[in-house]
Design a protein around this motif. Structure first.
Motif, mmCIF file in Angstrom:
data_model
loop_
_atom_site.group_PDB
_atom_site.id
_atom_site.type_symbol
_atom_site.label_atom_id
_atom_site.label_comp_id
_atom_site.label_asym_id
_atom_site.label_seq_id
_atom_site.Cartn_x
_atom_site.Cartn_y
_atom_site.Cartn_z
ATOM 1 N N TYR A 1 40.103 43.017 35.983
ATOM 2 C CA TYR A 1 39.168 42.609 34.931
ATOM 3 C C TYR A 1 37.763 42.395 35.495
ATOM 4 N N ASN A 2 37.656 41.656 36.582
ATOM 5 C CA ASN A 2 36.337 41.355 37.161
ATOM 6 C C ASN A 2 35.646 42.616 37.667
ATOM 7 N N THR A 3 36.387 43.486 38.331
ATOM 8 C CA THR A 3 35.798 44.721 38.841
ATOM 9 C C THR A 3 35.343 45.614 37.695
ATOM 10 N N ALA A 4 36.168 45.757 36.672
ATOM 11 C CA ALA A 4 35.812 46.605 35.529
ATOM 12 C C ALA A 4 34.597 46.059 34.804
ATOM 13 N N THR A 5 34.524 44.767 34.610
ATOM 14 C CA THR A 5 33.382 44.151 33.925
ATOM 15 C C THR A 5 32.083 44.435 34.671
ATOM 16 N N GLN A 6 32.118 44.313 35.996
ATOM 17 C CA GLN A 6 30.917 44.587 36.799
ATOM 18 C C GLN A 6 30.501 46.051 36.684
ATOM 19 N N GLN A 7 31.460 46.953 36.765
ATOM 20 C CA GLN A 7 31.154 48.377 36.765
ATOM 21 C C GLN A 7 30.746 48.906 35.396
ATOM 22 N N LEU A 8 31.280 48.337 34.330
ATOM 23 C CA LEU A 8 30.980 48.851 32.993
ATOM 24 C C LEU A 8 29.510 48.676 32.607
ATOM 25 N N ASN A 9 28.812 47.760 33.250
ATOM 26 C CA ASN A 9 27.374 47.632 33.000
ATOM 27 C C ASN A 9 26.643 48.925 33.366
ATOM 28 N N LYS A 10 27.141 49.646 34.355
ATOM 29 C CA LYS A 10 26.540 50.926 34.742
ATOM 30 C C LYS A 10 26.693 51.960 33.629
ATOM 31 N N LEU A 11 27.765 51.864 32.869
ATOM 32 C CA LEU A 11 28.028 52.826 31.812
ATOM 33 C C LEU A 11 26.963 52.758 30.722
ATOM 34 N N VAL A 12 26.481 51.573 30.412
ATOM 35 C CA VAL A 12 25.431 51.429 29.398
ATOM 36 C C VAL A 12 24.213 52.236 29.798
ATOM 37 N N TRP A 13 23.801 52.127 31.061
ATOM 38 C CA TRP A 13 22.641 52.881 31.528
ATOM 39 C C TRP A 13 22.933 54.374 31.583
ATOM 40 N N TYR A 14 24.138 54.713 31.935
ATOM 41 C CA TYR A 14 24.518 56.122 32.002
ATOM 42 C C TYR A 14 24.414 56.761 30.617
ATOM 43 N N LYS A 15 24.940 56.083 29.608
ATOM 44 C CA LYS A 15 24.914 56.643 28.252
ATOM 45 C C LYS A 15 23.473 56.786 27.756
ATOM 46 N N LYS A 16 22.632 55.802 28.061
ATOM 47 C CA LYS A 16 21.233 55.893 27.626
ATOM 48 C C LYS A 16 20.541 57.075 28.294
ATOM 49 N N GLY A 17 20.840 57.309 29.568
ATOM 50 C CA GLY A 17 20.224 58.418 30.289
ATOM 51 C C GLY A 17 20.720 59.776 29.827
ATOM 52 N N ASN A 18 21.904 59.817 29.276
ATOM 53 C CA ASN A 18 22.492 61.085 28.858
ATOM 54 C C ASN A 18 22.255 61.429 27.393
ATOM 55 N N VAL A 19 21.552 60.588 26.667
ATOM 56 C CA VAL A 19 21.278 60.889 25.256
ATOM 57 C C VAL A 19 20.606 62.247 25.124
ATOM 58 N N LEU A 20 19.726 62.575 26.052
ATOM 59 C CA LEU A 20 19.045 63.867 26.020
ATOM 60 C C LEU A 20 19.857 64.966 26.700
ATOM 61 N N LEU A 21 20.692 64.604 27.653
ATOM 62 C CA LEU A 21 21.427 65.618 28.388
ATOM 63 C C LEU A 21 22.587 66.222 27.594
ATOM 64 N N TYR A 22 23.226 65.460 26.704
ATOM 65 C CA TYR A 22 24.331 66.017 25.913
ATOM 66 C C TYR A 22 23.871 67.166 25.027
ATOM 67 N N PRO A 23 22.791 66.986 24.240
ATOM 68 C CA PRO A 23 22.330 68.134 23.442
ATOM 69 C C PRO A 23 21.911 69.312 24.330
ATOM 70 N N TRP A 24 21.314 69.010 25.486
ATOM 71 C CA TRP A 24 20.891 70.068 26.395
ATOM 72 C C TRP A 24 22.092 70.872 26.871
ATOM 73 N N ARG A 25 23.181 70.192 27.231
ATOM 74 C CA ARG A 25 24.395 70.888 27.670
ATOM 75 C C ARG A 25 24.936 71.786 26.562
ATOM 76 N N ALA A 26 24.907 71.304 25.334
ATOM 77 C CA ALA A 26 25.402 72.104 24.207
ATOM 78 C C ALA A 26 24.548 73.346 24.009
ATOM 79 N N VAL A 27 23.229 73.188 24.061
ATOM 80 C CA VAL A 27 22.319 74.327 23.892
ATOM 81 C C VAL A 27 22.519 75.324 25.025
#
Length: 182
Positions: free
Chosen positions: A132-158
């Motif tokens: 639980y503690n390890t996952a909680t610490q690491q999941l904060n990185k996922l928020v930043w990852y998703k924000k950074g990929n908002v533009l990359l997902y459409p780019w990959r599709a195109v």
């Protein structure tokens, strides 16, 4: 994910009993009996692909999260024949696993080397806390990852639909994201 012990094929279990799929996926050869599903005799999927990132991506997963319980390269002390078999299995699988883990978007590594590979019923709360503690610490990185990929997902599709050269600015974003993740 399981392995057909008669053919060596990787089997992706997408329908049927979840209980049967979990039992097949975790049926370590020599320790647990294989699980019969239809005409297949299935054992642990780790024999062919311990971290099924490719299968998840093929199914359309936008973000892949892997958990690694063997982050400390420590194997059990040998006190039982099961320890010998488990260590041999883990050593064989661990080298291939490292490459697969690099494909995950987020890796949650936990040091569980202080726990038994056979029985932790008396330490369940400790083991749960580590996860639980390890996952909680690491999941904060996922928020930043998703924000950074908002533009990359459409780019990959195109890019899949109309292949053309990637602009240098997008390449830099992708390279920067990859270097931050590692």
């Amino acid at each position: 994910m399981a392995t057909d012990i008669k053919t060596g094929e990787e089997i992706i279990l997408t329908h049927g009993s979840v209980a049967d799929a979990v039992c097949a996926s975790a049926a370590i050869p020599g320790i647990y009996i294989p699980v019969q599903i239809g005409t297949r005799t299935l054992v642990d999927g780790g024999l062919v692909q311990n971290v099924p990132i490719e299968a998840l991506q093929a199914m359309g997963a936008g973000v892949t999260i892997a958990s690694h319980l063997n982050s400390a390269s420590h194997y059990s002390d040998i006190s039982h024949v099961l320890d010998v078999m488990r260590n041999a299995f883990e050593i064989a699988v661990s080298h291939h696993t490292r490459d697969q883990l690099e494909s995950a978007d987020l890796l949650i590594s936990m040091d569980v080397s202080n726990f038994s590979l056979r029985d932790n019923t008396d330490r369940y709360d400790e083991l749960f806390a580590v996860g639980y503690n390890t996952a909680t610490q690491q999941l904060n990185k996922l928020v930043w990852y998703k924000k950074g990929n908002v533009l990359l997902y459409p780019w990959r599709a195109v890019k899949e639909l109309a292949p053309f050269k990637m602009p240098e600015a997008v390449k830099r974003l992708t390279l920067e994201k990859n270097s931050v993740d590692k």
